[in-house]
Scaffold this active site. Structure first.
Site, PDB file in Angstrom:
ATOM      1  N   LYS A 234      -2.479  -5.820  21.104  1.00 15.73           N
ATOM      2  CA  LYS A 234      -1.209  -6.424  21.557  1.00 15.73           C
ATOM      3  C   LYS A 234      -1.474  -7.369  22.710  1.00 15.73           C
ATOM      4  CE  LYS A 234      -0.868  -4.078  25.630  1.00 15.73           C
ATOM      5  NZ  LYS A 234      -1.056  -4.671  26.926  1.00 15.73           N
TER       6      LYS A 234
ATOM      7  N   ALA B 206     -10.815  -1.778  27.673  1.00 12.31           N
ATOM      8  CA  ALA B 206     -10.294  -2.023  29.023  1.00 12.31           C
ATOM      9  C   ALA B 206     -10.013  -3.508  29.216  1.00 12.31           C
ATOM     10  CB  ALA B 206     -11.244  -1.492  30.105  1.00 12.31           C
ATOM     11  N   GLY B 207      -9.479  -4.135  28.163  1.00 14.65           N
ATOM     12  CA  GLY B 207      -9.252  -5.578  28.187  1.00 14.65           C
ATOM     13  C   GLY B 207      -7.797  -5.973  28.311  1.00 14.65           C
TER      14      GLY B 207
ATOM     15  N   GLY C 162      -7.355   1.396  23.316  1.00 14.39           N
ATOM     16  CA  GLY C 162      -7.355   2.864  23.230  1.00 14.39           C
ATOM     17  C   GLY C 162      -6.052   3.377  22.629  1.00 14.39           C
TER      18      GLY C 162
ATOM     19  N   ASP D 264       1.705   2.715  25.752  1.00 14.66           N
ATOM     20  CA  ASP D 264       1.553   1.644  24.758  1.00 14.66           C
ATOM     21  C   ASP D 264       1.377   2.168  23.333  1.00 14.66           C
ATOM     22  OD1 ASP D 264       1.676  -0.150  26.840  1.00 14.66           O
ATOM     23  OD2 ASP D 264      -0.462  -0.620  26.851  1.00 14.66           O
TER      24      ASP D 264
HETATM   25  P1  ATP Z   1      -3.838  -1.182  28.123  1.00 13.83           P
HETATM   26  O1  ATP Z   1      -3.736  -2.592  27.642  1.00 13.83           O
HETATM   27  O2  ATP Z   1      -3.075  -0.197  27.255  1.00 13.83           O
HETATM   28  O3  ATP Z   1      -3.597  -0.996  29.580  1.00 13.83           O
HETATM   29  P2  ATP Z   1      -6.658  -1.525  27.914  1.00 13.83           P
HETATM   30  O4  ATP Z   1      -6.708  -2.304  26.638  1.00 13.83           O
HETATM   31  O5  ATP Z   1      -6.795  -2.285  29.187  1.00 13.83           O
HETATM   32  O6  ATP Z   1      -5.341  -0.685  27.919  1.00 13.83           O
HETATM   33  P3  ATP Z   1      -8.361   0.411  26.691  1.00 13.83           P
HETATM   34  O7  ATP Z   1      -9.206  -0.428  25.784  1.00 13.83           O
HETATM   35  O8  ATP Z   1      -7.290   1.215  26.079  1.00 13.83           O
HETATM   36  O9  ATP Z   1      -7.770  -0.435  27.894  1.00 13.83           O
HETATM   37  O10 ATP Z   1      -9.395   1.336  27.498  1.00 13.83           O
HETATM   38  C1  ATP Z   1      -9.065   2.000  28.692  1.00 13.83           C
HETATM   39  C2  ATP Z   1     -10.083   3.122  28.905  1.00 13.83           C
HETATM   40  O11 ATP Z   1      -9.790   4.156  27.973  1.00 13.83           O
HETATM   41  C3  ATP Z   1     -11.535   2.707  28.606  1.00 13.83           C
HETATM   42  O12 ATP Z   1     -12.200   2.395  29.778  1.00 13.83           O
HETATM   43  C4  ATP Z   1     -12.138   3.903  27.916  1.00 13.83           C
HETATM   44  O13 ATP Z   1     -12.992   4.620  28.773  1.00 13.83           O
HETATM   45  C5  ATP Z   1     -10.983   4.826  27.569  1.00 13.83           C
HETATM   46  N1  ATP Z   1     -10.848   5.133  26.121  1.00 13.83           N
HETATM   47  C6  ATP Z   1     -10.603   6.334  25.592  1.00 13.83           C
HETATM   48  N2  ATP Z   1     -10.511   6.262  24.258  1.00 13.83           N
HETATM   49  C7  ATP Z   1     -10.682   4.993  23.919  1.00 13.83           C
HETATM   50  C8  ATP Z   1     -10.691   4.320  22.679  1.00 13.83           C
HETATM   51  N3  ATP Z   1     -10.508   4.954  21.524  1.00 13.83           N
HETATM   52  N4  ATP Z   1     -10.868   2.991  22.703  1.00 13.83           N
HETATM   53  C9  ATP Z   1     -11.025   2.344  23.882  1.00 13.83           C
HETATM   54  N5  ATP Z   1     -11.068   2.946  25.071  1.00 13.83           N
HETATM   55  C10 ATP Z   1     -10.880   4.256  25.107  1.00 13.83           C
END
Ligand code: ATP
Length: 299
Positions: A11, A98-99, A104, A138
């Site tokens: 998203k 974490a992007g 996740g 989310d």
């Molecule tokens: P958001 O946009 O919802 O704030 P994000 O895209 O910034 O999230 P994610 O890719 O969801 O961040 O990752 C956040 C943290 O969650 C990662 O640093 C990782 O350690 C942990 N994590 C746990 N499960 C997963 C998964 N299936 N995929 C990605 N990260 C995961």
């Protein structure tokens, strides 16, 4: 059924307005989610226990223990249904970790749909939505897909009408940003930590989505977390500016970052931007995508 594959989108937040800090530590948000065609695939196979493995570019950054959000989702589903079935989950990861693209959360949503099918539970969408909201703010949107307005901490969703297809280029940075640290920086940067200010959906943005007008949408993109992401990662300003100079209709940090999202004219413009950006900005990779796309879907 011995195996189920579910495809789930990333998203981008086309509006992310951050309101007051609540007593439970969350912020009230007005969050306009838009699902785009960067996908993780989650395969669930029959097993005695719940395990996870991850493949793809970002695999080394994802935990493969009980903290993996897909494992947590499978466990929550089993508990809710009162069953003790297992599943070997394999995540084929294309969404940056974490992007700021809810990778996740996407995997958690995919695991709910995959295990519901694999285990023959037949739970309705409303049950999965409730479980999703408990797993993370989310996750409900990752189930739903499309374009939606999220209120509360983002989990109270209303589907938004859109016309046509919007085209995007994404610039992924090296290294992630932790969502809690970006919210903390947002609070620190605000002179008065946002007390008394209640965000609202931007009427111009909703009209641009409804009319399928990328020029108007580009002008309306907004993200209250962007100053905090730029403060923690100043190089993102270079990436945003490079995209603007290359003709992006709108340039924004995606969610809590550090991925940058560029709204463009069409697929050809997206491809040109994706090719030109790496020479002008400190980024790890680019991807082109379009939206809206459906939420977690069984293949
Ligand atoms: P958001 O946009 O919802 O704030 P994000 O895209 O910034 O999230 P994610 O890719 O969801 O961040 O990752 C956040 C943290 O969650 C990662 O640093 C990782 O350690 C942990 N994590 C746990 N499960 C997963 C998964 N299936 N995929 C990605 N990260 C995961």
């Amino acid at each position: 059924m011995s195996s189920v594959t579910v495809r789930v989108p990333a998203k981008v937040n086309v509006q992310l307005s951050v309101g007051p800090l609540r007593e439970d530590g969350y912020h009230d948000l007005v969050n306009v989610f838009h699902a785009v065609s960067i996908f993780d695939d989650v395969v669930a196979r029959e097993s005695d226990s719940i395990t996870v493995a991850v493949t793809g570019d970002w695999a080394d950054l994802v935990p493969v223990d009980d903290t993996n959000l897909a494992v947590q989702a499978a466990r929550a589903l089993a508990k809710h249904a009162g069953v003790c079935y297992g599943a070997d989950l394999v995540i084929h990861k294309a969404i940056p970790v974490a992007g700021g693209m809810a990778g996740g959360s996407a995997d958690a949503a995919a695991a709910l749909v995959a295990c519901n099918e694999l285990w023959g539970l037949g739970l309705p969408a409303e049950d999965l939505m409730r479980l999703a909201a408990d797993l993370g703010s989310d996750v409900p949107f990752s189930l739903m897909g499309g374009t939606a307005l999220g209120a509360g901490r983002g989990e109270l969703l209303t589907e938004l009408p859109t016309t046509g297809t919007f085209h995007w280029t994404f610039a992924m940075a090296d290294g992630g940003l932790s969502t809690p640290s970006v919210y903390a920086e947002c609070d620190r940067l605000r002179a008065t930590p946002s007390r008394g200010f209640w965000p609202e959906a931007d009427a111009g943005l909703l009209a641009a989505l409804r009319d399928g007008d990328p020029h108007a949408l580009g002008r309306c993109l907004s993200n209250d977390l962007q100053p905090a992401a730029l403060s923690l990662r100043p190089a993102l300003a270079v990436t945003l500016e490079a995209g603007r100079r290359l003709g992006a209709l709108g340039a924004i940090v995606s969610g809590s970052g550090p991925t940058c999202a560029f709204l463009v004219e069409d697929a050809a413009h997206a491809a040109r931007l994706a090719q030109a950006l790496p020479e002008r900005a400190p980024i790890r990779a680019t991807a082109t995508a379009h939206g809206p796309t459906p939420g977690a879907t069984i293949l």
